[in-house]
Scaffold this motif. Structure first.
Motif, PDB file in Angstrom:
ATOM      1  N   THR A   1      18.828 -34.229 -16.022  1.00 43.35           N
ATOM      2  CA  THR A   1      19.869 -35.145 -16.494  1.00 43.35           C
ATOM      3  C   THR A   1      19.321 -36.139 -17.517  1.00 43.35           C
ATOM      4  N   PRO A   2      20.208 -36.754 -18.290  1.00 39.79           N
ATOM      5  CA  PRO A   2      19.761 -37.823 -19.184  1.00 39.79           C
ATOM      6  C   PRO A   2      19.113 -38.984 -18.418  1.00 39.79           C
ATOM      7  N   GLY A   3      19.541 -39.226 -17.193  1.00 36.12           N
ATOM      8  CA  GLY A   3      18.925 -40.264 -16.371  1.00 36.12           C
ATOM      9  C   GLY A   3      17.470 -39.948 -16.067  1.00 36.12           C
TER      10      GLY A   3
ATOM     11  N   THR B   1      20.841 -33.794 -24.740  1.00 34.01           N
ATOM     12  CA  THR B   1      21.077 -35.079 -24.084  1.00 34.01           C
ATOM     13  C   THR B   1      22.308 -35.740 -24.689  1.00 34.01           C
ATOM     14  N   PHE B   2      22.666 -36.893 -24.179  1.00 36.95           N
ATOM     15  CA  PHE B   2      23.790 -37.637 -24.742  1.00 36.95           C
ATOM     16  C   PHE B   2      23.357 -38.376 -26.000  1.00 36.95           C
ATOM     17  N   THR B   3      24.220 -38.383 -26.985  1.00 34.43           N
ATOM     18  CA  THR B   3      23.964 -39.088 -28.234  1.00 34.43           C
ATOM     19  C   THR B   3      25.297 -39.349 -28.924  1.00 34.43           C
TER      20      THR B   3
ATOM     21  N   PHE C   1      14.307 -31.338 -23.266  1.00 37.71           N
ATOM     22  CA  PHE C   1      15.514 -30.526 -23.170  1.00 37.71           C
ATOM     23  C   PHE C   1      16.187 -30.920 -21.867  1.00 37.71           C
ATOM     24  N   VAL C   2      17.458 -31.299 -21.956  1.00 34.53           N
ATOM     25  CA  VAL C   2      18.210 -31.758 -20.785  1.00 34.53           C
ATOM     26  C   VAL C   2      19.157 -30.645 -20.338  1.00 34.53           C
ATOM     27  N   LEU C   3      18.951 -30.171 -19.122  1.00 40.05           N
ATOM     28  CA  LEU C   3      19.742 -29.058 -18.596  1.00 40.05           C
ATOM     29  C   LEU C   3      21.186 -29.441 -18.276  1.00 40.05           C
ATOM     30  N   MET C   4      21.415 -30.697 -17.983  1.00 42.39           N
ATOM     31  CA  MET C   4      22.723 -31.181 -17.528  1.00 42.39           C
ATOM     32  C   MET C   4      23.111 -30.544 -16.193  1.00 42.39           C
ATOM     33  N   GLY C   5      22.110 -30.359 -15.360  1.00 41.18           N
ATOM     34  CA  GLY C   5      22.363 -29.804 -14.034  1.00 41.18           C
ATOM     35  C   GLY C   5      21.171 -29.022 -13.540  1.00 41.18           C
TER      36      GLY C   5
END
Length: 198
Positions: A87-89, A62-64, A105-109
Motif C-alpha cells: 500500500t501507499p501507507g 502509488t497515489f499521485t 512499486f505499490v501493489l495496492m493489495g
C-alpha cells in the motif's frame, strides 16, 4: 425517530471507513452536524478534491496528482533497486526510515484467493514489466508479514526469479503478523538494512 435521509446517507458513507461500525458512524455524523458543520464542509471538499485529483502513478502505481509521482521522477533515486509494497501507507513508512534510496512499486493489495484477489488485482503484469525493464537489478519484497503478505511475496519472488532477477525480502525485524503501516520507523529501518535474498 427516523434520521433525515441526508443524515442517514452521511452515516452510511462514514461506515465505509475501516473500523467504523453503524454506531460510530452515527456518532460521527451527529457530531459533524451538531458541533462542526465547518469541519463537515471541509471534509466534503477534501474528499471531493481527492477523488477528482488523485490517480495512480504510471510507473509505480502509488497515489499521485500527476501522471508520474515525485519519487519516480527523482533522479537521485537508485533506479536499479525496486521495493515492492502492498500500500501507499507501507511506502510512506519505508520512506520515513530514510534507509531506502531506490524506487517503489505499490501493489495496492495482496494475494488472497479466499477473497477473490488474484495476480491481476495486484497489478502483477505491470510489476513484471517494470522489474524487467533492463534497469532494475534487485527487487526488494516488502509485503507485510501476514499469511497473505507472505504468499504474495513468495508468488512474486518465484515469478521474478524465473526471469533472472535478484529478489530479496525484508529481514524479520518486522513482527510476524505485523503490518508496516503500524510498525515504528526504527524497526523498519533495521529490517530494510538486514534484508535477505529469497
Amino acid at each position: 425517530m427516523k434520521s433525515p435521509s441526508s443524515l442517514a446517507f452521511l452515516t452510511e458513507a462514514l461506515r465505509r471507513l475501516p473500523g467504523v461500525g453503524p454506531k460510530s458512524a452515527q456518532r460521527m455524523a451527529y457530531h459533524l452536524m451538531q458541533h462542526d458543520r465547518d469541519g463537515a464542509a471541509m471534509l466534503g471538499r477534501a474528499l471531493s478534491q481527492a477523488v477528482e485529483r488523485v490517480q495512480h502513478c504510471a510507473m509505480c502505481n502509488t497515489f499521485t496528482e500527476s501522471a508520474v509521482c515525485e519519487t519516480c521522477l527523482d533522479a537521485e533515486r537508485n533506479a536499479a533497486l525496486l521495493c515492492v509494497v502492498e500500500t501507499p501507507g507501507d511506502q510512506l513508512m519505508i520512506e520515513q526510515t530514510l534507509t531506502f534510496k531506490g524506487l517503489y512499486f505499490v501493489l495496492m493489495g495482496r494475494l488472497s484467493p479466499l477473497d477473490g484477489i488474484g495476480p491481476k488485482d495486484i497489478h502483477l503484469e505491470k510489476l513484471i514489466s517494470r522489474a524487467t525493464d533492463g534497469i532494475v537489478q534487485e527487487v526488494v519484497l516488502a509485503t507485510n508479514f501476514t499469511n497473505e503478505g507472505e504468499a504474495t511475496a513468495h508468488y512474486i519472488s518465484e515469478t521474478l526469479k524465473a526471469r533472472g532477477l535478484k529478489v530479496s525480502r525484508l529481514a524479520r525485524g518486522v513482527p510476524v503478523g505485523g503490518e508496516l503501516e503500524y510498525v515504528d520507523a526504527g524497526t523498519i529501518a533495521r529490517a530494510m538494512l538486514d534484508r535477505r535474498t529469497t
